[in-house]
Design a protein around this motif. Structure first.
Motif, PDB file in Angstrom:
ATOM      1  N   MET A 212       0.840  -1.197   0.000  1.00  0.00           N
ATOM      2  CA  MET A 212       0.000   0.000   0.000  1.00  0.00           C
ATOM      3  C   MET A 212       0.872   1.244   0.000  1.00  0.00           C
ATOM      4  O   MET A 212       1.956   1.251   0.567  1.00  0.00           O
ATOM      5  CB  MET A 212      -0.917   0.002   1.236  1.00  0.00           C
ATOM      6  CG  MET A 212      -2.040  -1.017   1.178  1.00  0.00           C
ATOM      7  SD  MET A 212      -3.253  -0.816   2.520  1.00  0.00           S
ATOM      8  CE  MET A 212      -2.303  -1.426   3.921  1.00  0.00           C
ATOM      9  N   ARG A 213       0.364   2.275  -0.638  1.00  0.00           N
ATOM     10  CA  ARG A 213       1.072   3.546  -0.678  1.00  0.00           C
ATOM     11  C   ARG A 213       0.647   4.394   0.520  1.00  0.00           C
ATOM     12  O   ARG A 213      -0.541   4.597   0.754  1.00  0.00           O
ATOM     13  CB  ARG A 213       0.729   4.284  -1.980  1.00  0.00           C
ATOM     14  CG  ARG A 213       1.475   5.587  -2.182  1.00  0.00           C
ATOM     15  CD  ARG A 213       1.264   6.143  -3.581  1.00  0.00           C
ATOM     16  NE  ARG A 213      -0.099   6.640  -3.784  1.00  0.00           N
ATOM     17  CZ  ARG A 213      -1.017   6.041  -4.521  1.00  0.00           C
ATOM     18  NH1 ARG A 213      -0.737   4.892  -5.127  1.00  0.00           N
ATOM     19  NH2 ARG A 213      -2.224   6.557  -4.671  1.00  0.00           N
ATOM     20  N   LEU A 214       1.624   4.875   1.288  1.00  0.00           N
ATOM     21  CA  LEU A 214       1.315   5.690   2.466  1.00  0.00           C
ATOM     22  C   LEU A 214       1.095   7.132   2.022  1.00  0.00           C
ATOM     23  O   LEU A 214       2.009   7.812   1.564  1.00  0.00           O
ATOM     24  CB  LEU A 214       2.442   5.612   3.489  1.00  0.00           C
ATOM     25  CG  LEU A 214       2.213   6.371   4.800  1.00  0.00           C
ATOM     26  CD1 LEU A 214       0.938   5.912   5.493  1.00  0.00           C
ATOM     27  CD2 LEU A 214       3.400   6.220   5.734  1.00  0.00           C
ATOM     28  N   THR A 215      -0.145   7.607   2.161  1.00  0.00           N
ATOM     29  CA  THR A 215      -0.551   8.913   1.658  1.00  0.00           C
ATOM     30  C   THR A 215      -1.010   9.791   2.814  1.00  0.00           C
ATOM     31  O   THR A 215      -1.849   9.385   3.616  1.00  0.00           O
ATOM     32  CB  THR A 215      -1.697   8.767   0.648  1.00  0.00           C
ATOM     33  OG1 THR A 215      -1.270   7.929  -0.431  1.00  0.00           O
ATOM     34  CG2 THR A 215      -2.117  10.114   0.102  1.00  0.00           C
ATOM     35  N   VAL A 216      -0.456  10.982   2.885  1.00  0.00           N
ATOM     36  CA  VAL A 216      -0.813  11.959   3.916  1.00  0.00           C
ATOM     37  C   VAL A 216      -1.766  12.990   3.322  1.00  0.00           C
ATOM     38  O   VAL A 216      -1.490  13.552   2.261  1.00  0.00           O
ATOM     39  CB  VAL A 216       0.447  12.662   4.465  1.00  0.00           C
ATOM     40  CG1 VAL A 216       0.074  13.890   5.286  1.00  0.00           C
ATOM     41  CG2 VAL A 216       1.259  11.692   5.302  1.00  0.00           C
ATOM     42  N   ILE A 217      -2.883  13.228   4.000  1.00  0.00           N
ATOM     43  CA  ILE A 217      -3.851  14.248   3.582  1.00  0.00           C
ATOM     44  C   ILE A 217      -3.947  15.265   4.707  1.00  0.00           C
ATOM     45  O   ILE A 217      -4.354  14.938   5.822  1.00  0.00           O
ATOM     46  CB  ILE A 217      -5.215  13.618   3.286  1.00  0.00           C
ATOM     47  CG1 ILE A 217      -5.084  12.629   2.116  1.00  0.00           C
ATOM     48  CG2 ILE A 217      -6.258  14.695   2.963  1.00  0.00           C
ATOM     49  CD1 ILE A 217      -6.316  11.800   1.853  1.00  0.00           C
ATOM     50  N   SER A 218      -3.552  16.505   4.407  1.00  0.00           N
ATOM     51  CA  SER A 218      -3.438  17.504   5.466  1.00  0.00           C
ATOM     52  C   SER A 218      -3.963  18.852   5.006  1.00  0.00           C
ATOM     53  O   SER A 218      -3.710  19.288   3.888  1.00  0.00           O
ATOM     54  CB  SER A 218      -1.970  17.634   5.890  1.00  0.00           C
ATOM     55  OG  SER A 218      -1.825  18.502   6.987  1.00  0.00           O
ATOM     56  N   HIS A 219      -4.702  19.526   5.902  1.00  0.00           N
ATOM     57  CA  HIS A 219      -5.208  20.872   5.672  1.00  0.00           C
ATOM     58  C   HIS A 219      -4.261  21.872   6.339  1.00  0.00           C
ATOM     59  O   HIS A 219      -3.970  21.752   7.532  1.00  0.00           O
ATOM     60  CB  HIS A 219      -6.612  21.019   6.254  1.00  0.00           C
ATOM     61  CG  HIS A 219      -7.627  20.128   5.599  1.00  0.00           C
ATOM     62  ND1 HIS A 219      -8.485  20.576   4.623  1.00  0.00           N
ATOM     63  CD2 HIS A 219      -7.919  18.816   5.778  1.00  0.00           C
ATOM     64  CE1 HIS A 219      -9.264  19.574   4.231  1.00  0.00           C
ATOM     65  NE2 HIS A 219      -8.934  18.500   4.912  1.00  0.00           N
ATOM     66  N   LEU A 220      -3.800  22.859   5.568  1.00  0.00           N
ATOM     67  CA  LEU A 220      -2.856  23.849   6.074  1.00  0.00           C
ATOM     68  C   LEU A 220      -3.327  25.253   5.727  1.00  0.00           C
ATOM     69  O   LEU A 220      -4.008  25.466   4.722  1.00  0.00           O
ATOM     70  CB  LEU A 220      -1.466  23.668   5.466  1.00  0.00           C
ATOM     71  CG  LEU A 220      -0.668  22.399   5.701  1.00  0.00           C
ATOM     72  CD1 LEU A 220      -1.094  21.289   4.749  1.00  0.00           C
ATOM     73  CD2 LEU A 220       0.819  22.663   5.521  1.00  0.00           C
TER      74      LEU A 220
END
Length: 219
Positions: free
Chosen positions: A1-9
């Protein structure tokens, strides 16, 4: 699996308390909930598509407590977000929780980063990290992140915890996609591309044209 970060900045890099105030942190930050005015159909569509594509979720304690307090209470089968979050595997990194009761959740306390590396080796699409700023910073140090989806909101706060804080591991990123929502949130997708490269600019003797004078990688 691809480790994906989803972040609001924010434009100045703040990630803290984007969805609501967190007075329990008692750190003097009083601008919680700054993300809410930028919710729109575009953001909802993007978020739904991302979560629908996830084969697992990795989160820190605070994000786990926030998510379980909301999504675990929704049983509507037509709610795609709730269905995916309730059914898919969830891996919670915490040294303070004694157990995790949300359906299909696993508590990671020992050899956390070996466990994350093992999860990445499993078949599947994405192992997603939502929020969990402190966890993301540690994953960056271990070079475990494969993709960043950064939602940059058109607001400057001036204080608050930042995702890319002082001491962050230097990393070059490749921009692979960009979108903009109706309320001005710029959604940039990046993938790590090694160490930063450095150069210098100089003025040519004729015409005073600025040019790059060399480009050297880090050691």
């Amino acid at each position: 699996m691809r480790l994906t970060v989803i972040s609001h900045l924010t434009l100045d890099g703040v990630v803290q308390s984007n969805g609501k105030p967190e007075p329990e942190l008692n750190d003097g930050f009083e601008q919680g909930g700054w993300q809410v005015p930028y919710f729109d159909d575009d953001m909802a569509e993007l978020t739904t598509g991302w979560i629908a594509a996830a084969d697992g979720f990795l989160m820190g304690r605070r994000t786990y407590e926030l998510f379980v307090g909301h999504w675990a209470k929704i049983s509507d089968p037509n709610d795609i977000l709730a269905t995916r979050l309730n059914e898919q595997p969830k891996y919670v990194v915490s040294t303070s929780l004694a157990r995790v009761d949300w359906n299909n959740s696993t508590l990671l306390q020992d050899d956390v980063f070996d466990a994350v590396a093992h999860l990445k080796d499993q078949p599947g699409n994405e192992l997603q990290v939502h929020g969990s700023g402190s966890l993301v910073q540690t994953l960056m140090e271990r070079e475990l992140i494969d993709e960043y989806r950064l939602l940059i909101h058109p607001v400057v706060l001036g204080n608050g915890r930042r995702l890319f804080a002082e001491g962050t591991t230097p990393t070059a990123l490749e921009l692979v996609d960009t979108k903009t929502t109706s309320r001005g949130v710029a959604v940039h997708t990046y993938r790590p591309s090694g160490r930063p490269r450095y150069g210098a600019v100089a003025l040519e003797q004729e015409g005073d044209v600025v040019k790059e004078a060399g480009n050297r990688p880090t050691s």
